[in-house]
Design an enzyme around this catalytic site. Structure first.
Site, PDB file in Angstrom:
ATOM      1  N   TRP A  36       0.829  -1.217   0.000  1.00 45.45           N
ATOM      2  CA  TRP A  36       0.000   0.000   0.000  1.00 45.45           C
ATOM      3  C   TRP A  36       0.859   1.261   0.000  1.00 45.45           C
ATOM      4  O   TRP A  36       0.347   2.362  -0.157  1.00 45.45           O
ATOM      5  CB  TRP A  36      -0.956   0.014   1.195  1.00 45.45           C
ATOM      6  N   ARG A  37       2.165   1.096   0.180  1.00 47.19           N
ATOM      7  CA  ARG A  37       3.016   2.281   0.070  1.00 47.19           C
ATOM      8  C   ARG A  37       3.366   2.571  -1.390  1.00 47.19           C
ATOM      9  O   ARG A  37       4.075   3.525  -1.676  1.00 47.19           O
ATOM     10  CB  ARG A  37       4.299   2.088   0.893  1.00 47.19           C
ATOM     11  N   GLU A  49      -5.532   1.006   5.855  1.00 47.80           N
ATOM     12  CA  GLU A  49      -5.539   1.659   7.171  1.00 47.80           C
ATOM     13  C   GLU A  49      -6.531   0.990   8.109  1.00 47.80           C
ATOM     14  O   GLU A  49      -6.239   0.771   9.279  1.00 47.80           O
ATOM     15  CB  GLU A  49      -5.864   3.145   7.030  1.00 47.80           C
ATOM     16  N   THR A  55      -4.549  -5.265  13.300  1.00 52.06           N
ATOM     17  CA  THR A  55      -3.861  -6.493  12.948  1.00 52.06           C
ATOM     18  C   THR A  55      -2.408  -6.188  12.614  1.00 52.06           C
ATOM     19  O   THR A  55      -2.113  -5.149  12.033  1.00 52.06           O
ATOM     20  CB  THR A  55      -4.548  -7.137  11.723  1.00 52.06           C
ATOM     21  N   LEU A  94      -9.346 -10.951  10.468  1.00 48.23           N
ATOM     22  CA  LEU A  94      -9.032  -9.532  10.578  1.00 48.23           C
ATOM     23  C   LEU A  94      -9.619  -8.872  11.825  1.00 48.23           C
ATOM     24  O   LEU A  94      -9.538  -7.659  11.980  1.00 48.23           O
ATOM     25  CB  LEU A  94      -9.512  -8.802   9.318  1.00 48.23           C
ATOM     26  N   GLY A  95     -10.214  -9.660  12.702  1.00 54.44           N
ATOM     27  CA  GLY A  95     -10.667  -9.072  13.953  1.00 54.44           C
ATOM     28  C   GLY A  95     -11.997  -8.340  13.809  1.00 54.44           C
ATOM     29  O   GLY A  95     -12.832  -8.704  12.994  1.00 54.44           O
ATOM     30  N   TYR A  96     -12.162  -7.332  14.629  1.00 51.08           N
ATOM     31  CA  TYR A  96     -13.402  -6.552  14.716  1.00 51.08           C
ATOM     32  C   TYR A  96     -14.190  -6.476  13.419  1.00 51.08           C
ATOM     33  O   TYR A  96     -13.899  -5.647  12.551  1.00 51.08           O
ATOM     34  CB  TYR A  96     -13.086  -5.131  15.175  1.00 51.08           C
ATOM     35  N   TYR A 134      -7.413   9.954  12.918  1.00 51.86           N
ATOM     36  CA  TYR A 134      -6.206   9.273  12.470  1.00 51.86           C
ATOM     37  C   TYR A 134      -6.334   8.842  11.002  1.00 51.86           C
ATOM     38  O   TYR A 134      -5.490   9.170  10.158  1.00 51.86           O
ATOM     39  CB  TYR A 134      -5.873   8.046  13.340  1.00 51.86           C
ATOM     40  N   ASP A 152      -0.942   8.826  16.258  1.00 48.76           N
ATOM     41  CA  ASP A 152      -1.379   7.522  16.733  1.00 48.76           C
ATOM     42  C   ASP A 152      -0.473   7.144  17.906  1.00 48.76           C
ATOM     43  O   ASP A 152       0.321   7.964  18.358  1.00 48.76           O
ATOM     44  CB  ASP A 152      -1.354   6.489  15.607  1.00 48.76           C
ATOM     45  N   CYS A 200      11.594   3.032  17.665  1.00 53.76           N
ATOM     46  CA  CYS A 200      11.099   3.498  18.965  1.00 53.76           C
ATOM     47  C   CYS A 200       9.887   2.665  19.385  1.00 53.76           C
ATOM     48  O   CYS A 200       8.847   3.192  19.734  1.00 53.76           O
ATOM     49  CB  CYS A 200      10.752   4.983  18.868  1.00 53.76           C
ATOM     50  N   CYS A 206      17.219   1.762  19.433  1.00 46.45           N
ATOM     51  CA  CYS A 206      17.794   3.006  18.914  1.00 46.45           C
ATOM     52  C   CYS A 206      19.014   2.773  18.025  1.00 46.45           C
ATOM     53  O   CYS A 206      19.064   3.227  16.881  1.00 46.45           O
ATOM     54  CB  CYS A 206      18.197   3.908  20.079  1.00 46.45           C
TER      55      CYS A 206
END
Length: 309
Positions: A36-37, A49, A55, A94-96, A134, A152, A200, A206
């Site tokens: 998707w990028r 998104e 997930t 995919l959950g919910y 978001y 986020d 992070c 780091c």
DNA sequence: ATCCCGTCGG
DNA sequence: CCGACGGGAT
């Protein structure tokens, strides 16, 4: 003077441009490749998104490709049966499944309210079902390079650690907006979320990740990598959510099911007049009905349930 | 057992 | 403002 605003207790580095360039250079030099990028189709980005809100990204890739193959645009998705979209969600873990409904509904909004074309501003995008601040900024950024700074939990963690931004939503918004270079939301929001994702993280890496902000980072200097609290969820086993999932899964196997039959298939300890009986099941089903996932035929005798088409 | 975590509805 | 919302991976 009636101004009661306290002066901020945090501040961004003076040389913002160095901070910005360092992050963008770091991101452009190397980052994870996600399909998707490589698109600027707002529909494809919205789907990615919504899927990634719940997930792990590795598992989203396959589902995303399959979803777009089956419903390539809002036209096809809006015309689909809801039961099929929810079924796809379940098949791909995919959950919910509420979010499958949101996507289906948003596709309908695009078709009927926006003539099949996505609006390009975060404010308009937020009108779509399931799209909050978001997601609106993410779609506006990645599809149109037209978003505001996304906030986020990744971004919050980064800002909290690096620049001591307090755990406060409006402070995070202000700091994130201050930091984002104008008109570069596409690369910027990708980069700062990538930083939270691979350098992070909850336990940071780091040096391993070559974090580009080490020279400015408050946590890196102090060694205190505390992060804002993320509320922990009650256990899934035995939860109401688990039984909602079972109702959906069971109804997928049958055109329709009478309530007691459904109850027995959903839990072994179902007893029509017991603690987990008709009353309990009706409660679940009316919620699922309100959520647009299930239909109840109250005229039938006995009452039957089916997936909403 | 814990992690993942934004949006909606009340 | 807060509770509800799925289920696989680790």
């Amino acid at each position: 003077m009636t101004d009661t605003e306290a002066a901020p207790t945090w501040s961004l580095p003076d040389d913002r441009d160095s901070v910005r360039d360092a992050l963008i250079d770091w991101y452009e030099a190397d980052h994870r490749e996600f399909p998707w990028r490589r698109t600027d189709d707002p529909y494809a980005i919205l789907v990615s998104e919504v899927m990634s809100q719940q997930t792990q990204l590795d598992r989203v890739v396959e589902a995303w490709e399959a979803f777009l193959e089956r419903w390539p645009s809002t036209t096809e998705l809006a015309a689909a049966d809801r039961a099929d979209v929810v079924g796809f969600w379940t098949d791909h873990s995919l959950g919910y499944n509420n979010r499958a409904k949101y996507l289906h509904e948003a596709a309908g909004q695009i078709e009927s309210d926006y003539d099949g074309r996505f609006p390009e501003s975060p404010d308009e995008l937020q009108e779509l079902m399931g799209v909050g601040p978001y997601t609106a900024n993410a779609v506006a950024s990645f599809a149109f390079n037209n978003g505001d700074a996304v906030v986020d939990t990744n971004v919050k963690r980064v800002l909290y650690r690096a620049f001591d931004v307090p755990d406060d939503d409006s402070a995070f918004e202000d700091a994130a907006a201050d930091l984002m270079p104008a008109d570069r939301s596409r690369v910027w929001n990708n980069a700062i979320m990538e930083l939270g994702g691979v350098a992070c993280e909850q336990t940071p890496s780091c040096d391993e990740a070559g974090c580009p902000w080490r020279e400015w980072c408050s946590a890196y200097a102090s060694g205190d990598f505390t992060a804002p609290d993320v509320p922990t969820q009650p256990s899934f086993e035995g939860s109401r959510r688990q039984f909602r999932g079972r109702v959906i899964g069971t109804l997928r196997e049958y055109d329709e099911l009478e309530l007691d039959t459904l109850g027995h298939r959903v839990r072994v300890d179902y007893a029509p007049n017991g603690e987990y009986g008709r009353e309990w099941l009706r409660g679940l089903l009316t919620d699922l009905e309100a959520d647009g996932l299930v239909e109840l035929d109250r005229n039938a005798e006995p009452v039957v349930a089916r997936l909403r088409r």
